[in-house]
Design a protein around this motif. Structure first.
Motif, mmCIF file in Angstrom:
data_model
loop_
_atom_site.group_PDB
_atom_site.id
_atom_site.type_symbol
_atom_site.label_atom_id
_atom_site.label_comp_id
_atom_site.label_asym_id
_atom_site.label_seq_id
_atom_site.Cartn_x
_atom_site.Cartn_y
_atom_site.Cartn_z
ATOM 1 N N ALA A 13 0.825 -1.210 0.000
ATOM 2 C CA ALA A 13 0.000 0.000 0.000
ATOM 3 C C ALA A 13 0.856 1.257 0.000
ATOM 4 C CB ALA A 13 -0.900 -0.001 1.239
ATOM 5 N N GLU A 14 2.164 1.087 0.036
ATOM 6 C CA GLU A 14 3.017 2.257 0.261
ATOM 7 C C GLU A 14 3.748 2.770 -0.988
ATOM 8 O OE1 GLU A 14 2.967 -0.359 2.599
ATOM 9 O OE2 GLU A 14 1.630 0.840 3.846
ATOM 10 N N HIS A 46 0.253 -12.453 -1.348
ATOM 11 C CA HIS A 46 -0.299 -11.511 -0.355
ATOM 12 C C HIS A 46 -0.698 -10.254 -1.129
ATOM 13 C CE1 HIS A 46 -0.412 -9.054 3.371
ATOM 14 N NE2 HIS A 46 0.226 -8.138 2.650
ATOM 15 N N SER A 81 -4.721 -8.772 2.112
ATOM 16 C CA SER A 81 -4.265 -7.974 3.250
ATOM 17 C C SER A 81 -5.474 -7.400 3.977
ATOM 18 C CB SER A 81 -3.385 -6.822 2.762
ATOM 19 O OG SER A 81 -3.239 -5.875 3.806
ATOM 20 N N SER A 82 -5.525 -7.613 5.289
ATOM 21 C CA SER A 82 -6.528 -6.910 6.102
ATOM 22 C C SER A 82 -5.872 -5.689 6.755
ATOM 23 C CB SER A 82 -7.087 -7.830 7.194
ATOM 24 O OG SER A 82 -6.121 -7.978 8.209
ATOM 25 N N GLY A 83 -4.590 -5.513 6.468
ATOM 26 C CA GLY A 83 -3.870 -4.368 7.034
ATOM 27 C C GLY A 83 -4.139 -3.114 6.224
ATOM 28 N N GLY A 84 -4.297 -3.321 4.901
ATOM 29 C CA GLY A 84 -4.572 -2.189 4.020
ATOM 30 C C GLY A 84 -3.504 -1.122 4.110
ATOM 31 N N ALA A 85 -3.959 0.127 4.101
ATOM 32 C CA ALA A 85 -3.052 1.273 4.282
ATOM 33 C C ALA A 85 -3.307 1.818 5.691
ATOM 34 C CB ALA A 85 -3.355 2.338 3.237
ATOM 35 N N VAL A 86 -2.346 2.593 6.219
ATOM 36 C CA VAL A 86 -2.493 3.062 7.611
ATOM 37 C C VAL A 86 -3.742 3.930 7.800
ATOM 38 C CG1 VAL A 86 -0.068 2.923 8.318
ATOM 39 C CG2 VAL A 86 -0.902 4.992 7.174
ATOM 40 N N SER A 105 -4.303 -11.564 6.149
ATOM 41 C CA SER A 105 -3.311 -11.215 7.166
ATOM 42 C C SER A 105 -4.033 -10.729 8.424
ATOM 43 C CB SER A 105 -2.361 -10.143 6.631
ATOM 44 O OG SER A 105 -3.099 -9.031 6.170
ATOM 45 N N THR A 107 -2.570 -8.595 11.774
ATOM 46 C CA THR A 107 -1.401 -8.054 12.484
ATOM 47 C C THR A 107 -1.665 -8.044 13.983
ATOM 48 O OG1 THR A 107 -0.659 -6.786 10.602
ATOM 49 C CG2 THR A 107 0.069 -6.005 12.756
ATOM 50 N N PHE A 113 4.963 3.146 12.233
ATOM 51 C CA PHE A 113 5.172 2.692 10.856
ATOM 52 C C PHE A 113 5.755 3.878 10.096
ATOM 53 C CE2 PHE A 113 3.659 1.223 6.668
ATOM 54 C CZ PHE A 113 3.892 -0.142 6.745
ATOM 55 N N PHE A 118 0.478 2.226 12.517
ATOM 56 C CA PHE A 118 -0.326 1.132 11.983
ATOM 57 C C PHE A 118 -1.121 0.582 13.176
ATOM 58 C CE2 PHE A 118 -0.146 -3.460 10.169
ATOM 59 C CZ PHE A 118 -1.447 -3.333 9.682
ATOM 60 N N GLU A 142 0.723 -11.461 11.315
ATOM 61 C CA GLU A 142 1.890 -10.623 10.999
ATOM 62 C C GLU A 142 2.482 -10.100 12.301
ATOM 63 O OE1 GLU A 142 2.693 -10.599 7.868
ATOM 64 O OE2 GLU A 142 0.798 -11.247 6.996
ATOM 65 N N PHE A 144 5.284 -7.716 13.893
ATOM 66 C CA PHE A 144 6.218 -6.625 13.616
ATOM 67 C C PHE A 144 7.161 -6.393 14.791
ATOM 68 C CE2 PHE A 144 4.539 -4.319 9.786
ATOM 69 C CZ PHE A 144 3.440 -5.129 9.533
ATOM 70 N N GLU A 231 6.212 -5.138 -2.305
ATOM 71 C CA GLU A 231 5.614 -4.483 -1.125
ATOM 72 C C GLU A 231 6.719 -4.150 -0.125
ATOM 73 O OE1 GLU A 231 2.169 -6.258 0.659
ATOM 74 O OE2 GLU A 231 2.541 -5.332 2.619
HETATM 75 N N1 KMH Z 1 0.412 -1.515 4.670
HETATM 76 C C1 KMH Z 1 0.681 -1.676 6.061
HETATM 77 C C2 KMH Z 1 0.113 -0.516 6.828
HETATM 78 C C3 KMH Z 1 -0.794 -6.295 6.034
HETATM 79 O O1 KMH Z 1 -0.835 -6.329 4.810
HETATM 80 O O2 KMH Z 1 -1.562 -6.939 6.735
HETATM 81 C C4 KMH Z 1 0.089 -2.918 6.618
HETATM 82 C C5 KMH Z 1 0.460 -4.180 5.947
HETATM 83 C C6 KMH Z 1 0.192 -5.410 6.713
HETATM 84 O O3 KMH Z 1 0.905 -4.234 4.821
#
Ligand code: KMH
Ligand code: ZN
Length: 281
Positions: A13-14, A46, A81-86, A105, A107, A113, A118, A142, A144, A231
């Motif tokens: 997402a970054e 992922h 991804s359930s993390g998505g963007a911050v 995912s 976390t 972050f 995050f 996940e 960290f 990613e």
């Molecule tokens: N993009 C990060 C804020 C995930 O995918 O679950 C979160 C992330 C973790 O990438």
């Protein structure tokens, strides 16, 4: 010891498409990359998706299309991804499961972050874990930071094992604000898996940016699996940008072969992770 599970995280997402033109952001680009990465040795993908503006989105229609198209074009285990963007709200992150992926995912705690935060509240983690149990979605937890290990032990103790009964975690190392991306830290996490988590728990590891290689080699040396992809790093080597995701998967597959733990097939990965049968080989 068995083979190596290779997960590819192709987009994230970054990274900014304008600065990294090779980043797959459209569905066509994602599928092309997925096919090439499966051929190179990946078994799990992922997935973060982007909108027409190439910015991250959790649009439900796009997520569903993405899952269906990846299932049609590849045998890869599809992990959303359930993390998505911050900046994504919890409601949208929970709704990711409505797209019925094989995995998602999860976390295990809040982490700084870079300049952002995050956010992963305990109540949110519990809700995500329980919804995954109900919907037969296999989590990849996940981690960290080291504190995320006992948090996961608490989650499993209070709310039970994930769907399928197998626990798989991923160490995400080298995030500014999280645990460092070096061999000693991989060793500490691997030790923590043995100390806190159920017997048979498997782990993969990924190192952000220049920590990719030390984390990859340390994970293999510790009996772990691998996650690679754009990613996590867009530099292949010093002053050498990544050409595409398959280049990173190929390098991981070569390292796994050298370690005498060659890449697992998608069928072996499904069995190991306890993925529900969706009719995909
Ligand atoms: N993009 C990060 C804020 C995930 O995918 O679950 C979160 C992330 C973790 O990438
Ligand atoms: Zn991600």
């Amino acid at each position: 010891m068995g083979g190596t599970l290779i997960t590819v995280a192709p987009t994230g997402a970054e990274a900014d498409k304008a600065k990294v033109p090779e980043l797959p952001v459209t569905l066509d680009e994602l599928v092309e990359t997925a096919v090439a990465c499966e051929r190179a040795g990946a078994a799990v993908i992922h997935v973060h998706i982007r909108g027409d503006d190439a910015k991250p989105t959790l649009d439900q229609g796009r997520l569903r299309d993405t899952v269906a198209t990846l299932r049609e074009a590849t045998g890869l285990v599809v992990q959303l991804s359930s993390g998505g963007a911050v900046t994504d709200p919890e409601s949208d992150r929970l709704a990711v499961l409505d797209a019925e992926p094989d995995m998602a995912s999860c976390t295990m705690g809040t982490v700084n972050f870079g300049d952002d935060v995050f956010m992963n509240r305990w109540g949110f983690i519990v809700e995500l874990h329980r919804r995954m149990q109900d919907r037969a979605v296999v989590p990849e937890y996940e981690l960290f930071d080291l504190g995320h290990l006992p948090s996961l032990a608490r989650l499993l103790d209070e709310h039970g094992l994930p769907f399928g009964g197998h626990v798989h975690v991923d160490f995400v190392l080298g995030v500014p604000g999280g645990a460092a991306g070096d061999a000693a830290t991989v060793t500490a996490f691997a030790e923590g898996v043995r100390r806190y988590l159920p017997e048979g728990t498997t782990f993969s590891a990924t190192g952000i940016g220049r920590t990719t290689l030390p984390v990859m080699f340390a994970s293999l040396a510790s009996g772990g699996h691998l996650r690679v992809g754009m990613e996590d790093t867009v530099q292949f080597a010093r002053r050498t940008p990544v050409k595409d995701n398959a280049q990173l998967v190929k390098r991981a597959a070569e390292a796994a072969k050298l370690a005498q733990r060659p890449p697992m097939s998608t069928a072996e990965a499904r069995k190991l992770l306890g993925i529900r049968d969706t009719g995909v080989a």
